[in-house]
Motif scaffolding. Structure first.
Motif, PDB file in Angstrom:
ATOM      1  N   GLU A  40       0.828  -1.216   0.000  1.00 56.83           N
ATOM      2  CA  GLU A  40       0.000   0.000   0.000  1.00 56.83           C
ATOM      3  C   GLU A  40       0.858   1.261   0.000  1.00 56.83           C
ATOM      4  O   GLU A  40       0.612   2.197  -0.773  1.00 56.83           O
ATOM      5  N   VAL A  41       1.849   1.289   0.883  1.00 58.79           N
ATOM      6  CA  VAL A  41       2.673   2.497   1.000  1.00 58.79           C
ATOM      7  C   VAL A  41       3.504   2.702  -0.259  1.00 58.79           C
ATOM      8  O   VAL A  41       3.716   3.841  -0.693  1.00 58.79           O
ATOM      9  N   THR A  42       3.960   1.635  -0.878  1.00 62.46           N
ATOM     10  CA  THR A  42       4.683   1.770  -2.143  1.00 62.46           C
ATOM     11  C   THR A  42       3.812   2.463  -3.184  1.00 62.46           C
ATOM     12  O   THR A  42       4.269   3.366  -3.901  1.00 62.46           O
ATOM     13  N   ALA A  43       2.561   2.062  -3.289  1.00 55.44           N
ATOM     14  CA  ALA A  43       1.647   2.691  -4.253  1.00 55.44           C
ATOM     15  C   ALA A  43       1.449   4.173  -3.940  1.00 55.44           C
ATOM     16  O   ALA A  43       1.425   5.023  -4.838  1.00 55.44           O
ATOM     17  N   ILE A  44       1.319   4.487  -2.652  1.00 57.38           N
ATOM     18  CA  ILE A  44       1.127   5.882  -2.243  1.00 57.38           C
ATOM     19  C   ILE A  44       2.360   6.717  -2.572  1.00 57.38           C
ATOM     20  O   ILE A  44       2.257   7.817  -3.127  1.00 57.38           O
ATOM     21  N   LEU A  45       3.534   6.192  -2.242  1.00 54.86           N
ATOM     22  CA  LEU A  45       4.763   6.936  -2.512  1.00 54.86           C
ATOM     23  C   LEU A  45       5.010   7.081  -4.012  1.00 54.86           C
ATOM     24  O   LEU A  45       5.533   8.101  -4.465  1.00 54.86           O
ATOM     25  N   ARG A  46       4.608   6.081  -4.776  1.00 52.46           N
ATOM     26  CA  ARG A  46       4.747   6.172  -6.222  1.00 52.46           C
ATOM     27  C   ARG A  46       3.952   7.361  -6.763  1.00 52.46           C
ATOM     28  O   ARG A  46       4.402   8.088  -7.659  1.00 52.46           O
ATOM     29  N   HIS A  47       2.776   7.578  -6.176  1.00 51.96           N
ATOM     30  CA  HIS A  47       1.947   8.707  -6.593  1.00 51.96           C
ATOM     31  C   HIS A  47       2.594  10.045  -6.248  1.00 51.96           C
ATOM     32  O   HIS A  47       2.598  10.977  -7.055  1.00 51.96           O
ATOM     33  N   PHE A  48       3.141  10.141  -5.048  1.00 53.65           N
ATOM     34  CA  PHE A  48       3.713  11.414  -4.595  1.00 53.65           C
ATOM     35  C   PHE A  48       5.111  11.663  -5.148  1.00 53.65           C
ATOM     36  O   PHE A  48       5.559  12.801  -5.204  1.00 53.65           O
ATOM     37  N   ASN A  49       5.790  10.592  -5.556  1.00 58.38           N
ATOM     38  CA  ASN A  49       7.174  10.762  -6.007  1.00 58.38           C
ATOM     39  C   ASN A  49       7.233  11.598  -7.276  1.00 58.38           C
ATOM     40  O   ASN A  49       6.503  11.353  -8.237  1.00 58.38           O
ATOM     41  N   GLN A  50       8.123  12.592  -7.265  1.00 56.56           N
ATOM     42  CA  GLN A  50       8.285  13.471  -8.421  1.00 56.56           C
ATOM     43  C   GLN A  50       9.557  13.164  -9.195  1.00 56.56           C
ATOM     44  O   GLN A  50       9.998  13.949 -10.036  1.00 56.56           O
ATOM     45  N   GLY A  51      10.143  11.995  -8.899  1.00 55.80           N
ATOM     46  CA  GLY A  51      11.384  11.640  -9.585  1.00 55.80           C
ATOM     47  C   GLY A  51      11.159  10.722 -10.773  1.00 55.80           C
ATOM     48  O   GLY A  51      12.102  10.394 -11.496  1.00 55.80           O
ATOM     49  N   SER A  52       9.915  10.280 -10.955  1.00 56.54           N
ATOM     50  CA  SER A  52       9.644   9.322 -12.037  1.00 56.54           C
ATOM     51  C   SER A  52       9.403  10.013 -13.360  1.00 56.54           C
ATOM     52  O   SER A  52       9.154  11.204 -13.414  1.00 56.54           O
TER      53      SER A  52
END
Length: 367
Positions: free
Chosen positions: A355-367
């Motif tokens: 769950e947290v991986t999915a959340i951080l993927r959304h917030f991450n601005q490095g992708s």
């Protein structure tokens, strides 16, 4: 994700990081610094002499994009020799901090590692780890409150609920010490010359307890009281240790206003009173902004997160009180915390890291 390597969790669980064990808390922090540096984070160290250092791990910032704060604590409640070691069986991890909250720190670390592998870079996600949460965050809460204004959302990694609820409300808490000074006198020969500190304490005990309003979730407890020198002496001194908890801002204000007034006006002539302490953590109240965050996270992971409110406090109270939309309970489910039976569910680690991986993927601005 159907299996997890718990080697790093084992390493930090085996470090005694009782709040008063500065060297142990700092050792835990040094491990985190090494791991976070490997993910591209810079470390800001808030050095302390009596307690462990507080740490802020910062990723590069993309301007005009939401910034997410992750939050954990480095300390546990067990002095050396009380409850130590790490063990596991098919379903559970056992040891100090496995659910409160080295397990939660491990969830955050594991999710960040996933994002690093996927995206190559992490941005606009920071991680604050304080060293004194278990004793009230008296030192770190000032730092936390100041940092909160730099972010748009916060996730705290205390343990999950039994059905993986996240926490959207917590009681606020205030603690006080009331020191009363009277005049000693022989209870047989000079009774009227004495000024009874114990009598003032007794009156305050009743007045303070009557501030409780159970229907509104407010409790005031005089948990410890000491006074007097002997049975044949009018008491020259007394001390009361008081805790107040509340679930509403209006009740918080009522209690915080009432206690100093009662102490000052206890009604026993010749007995002086000194009040120390005050608000430890603001009440954490569900808000529209928090609900928007909760709705967003449900959209990200594909199902709504269940919520619960708790009587205990955490650093989520601090960020929430500072106006930052905050949700707590993103660690694994466990039980027995603050006891020698503490444990955390292996399957819960899998769910929370996913769950947290999915959340951080959304917030991450490095992708």
């Amino acid at each position: 994700m159907d299996c997890i390597d718990f080697t790093d969790l084992k390493e930090i669980v085996e470090i005694n990081s009782w709040t008063n064990n500065k060297s142990g808390v700092d050792c835990h922090g040094e491990k985190m610094k090494v791991w976070m540096k490997m993910l591209g984070f810079e470390s800001e160290v808030f050095e302390r002499t009596e307690i462990g250092n507080h740490l802020l791990f910062c990723s590069p910032t993309v301007k005009n994009q939401p910034r997410l704060l992750l939050m954990g604590h480095l300390d546990t409640v067990f002095p050396p020799g009380i409850f130590e070691g790490f063990r596991e069986d098919e379903d559970w991890i056992y040891g100090p901090g496995t659910c409160d909250m080295k397990g939660g720190n491990f969830v955050a670390l594991s999710a960040l590692r996933n994002i690093k592998r996927e995206c190559g870079e992490i941005r606009n996600i920071d991680f604050l780890m304080v060293s004194d949460e278990e004793t009230g965050s008296d030192d770190s809460k000032l730092i936390t409150r100041q940092l909160a204004k730099n972010y748009q959302a916060c996730l705290d990694f205390e343990a999950a609920g039994a059905d993986h609820e996240v926490v959207n409300g917590r009681k606020g808490v205030a603690t006080y010490c009331i020191e009363l000074k009277g005049v000693a006198a022989h209870a047989g020969n000079n009774y009227l010359q004495g000024r009874d500190a114990n009598l003032a304490a007794a009156k305050l005990l009743i007045l303070l307890t009557e501030l409780s309003n159970i229907s509104e979730g407010t409790t005031v407890n005089v948990g410890k009281i000491n006074g007097g020198t002997s049975t044949n002496t009018i008491s020259p001194k007394a001390t009361l240790m008081v805790e107040a908890r509340f679930t509403q801002a209006i009740e918080q204000q009522r209690v915080l206003s009432a206690i100093p007034f009662m102490v000052e006006n206890h009604g026993i002539e010749g007995v002086t009173a000194n009040l120390s302490g005050g608000l430890q953590r603001d009440v954490m109240i569900p808000s529209p902004e928090q609900q928007q965050l909760l709705d967003l996270l449900g959209q990200i992971i594909g199902y709504p997160l269940k919520t619960e409110q708790r009587g205990g406090v955490s650093d989520a109270n601090v960020t929430s009180g500072a106006g930052l939309p905050t949700l707590d309970g993103f660690g694994p489910y466990g039980d027995g915390d603050h006891t020698e039976f503490e444990r955390a569910s292996k399957s819960s680690f899998i769910r929370r890291i996913t769950e947290v991986t999915a959340i951080l993927r959304h917030f991450n601005q490095g992708s």
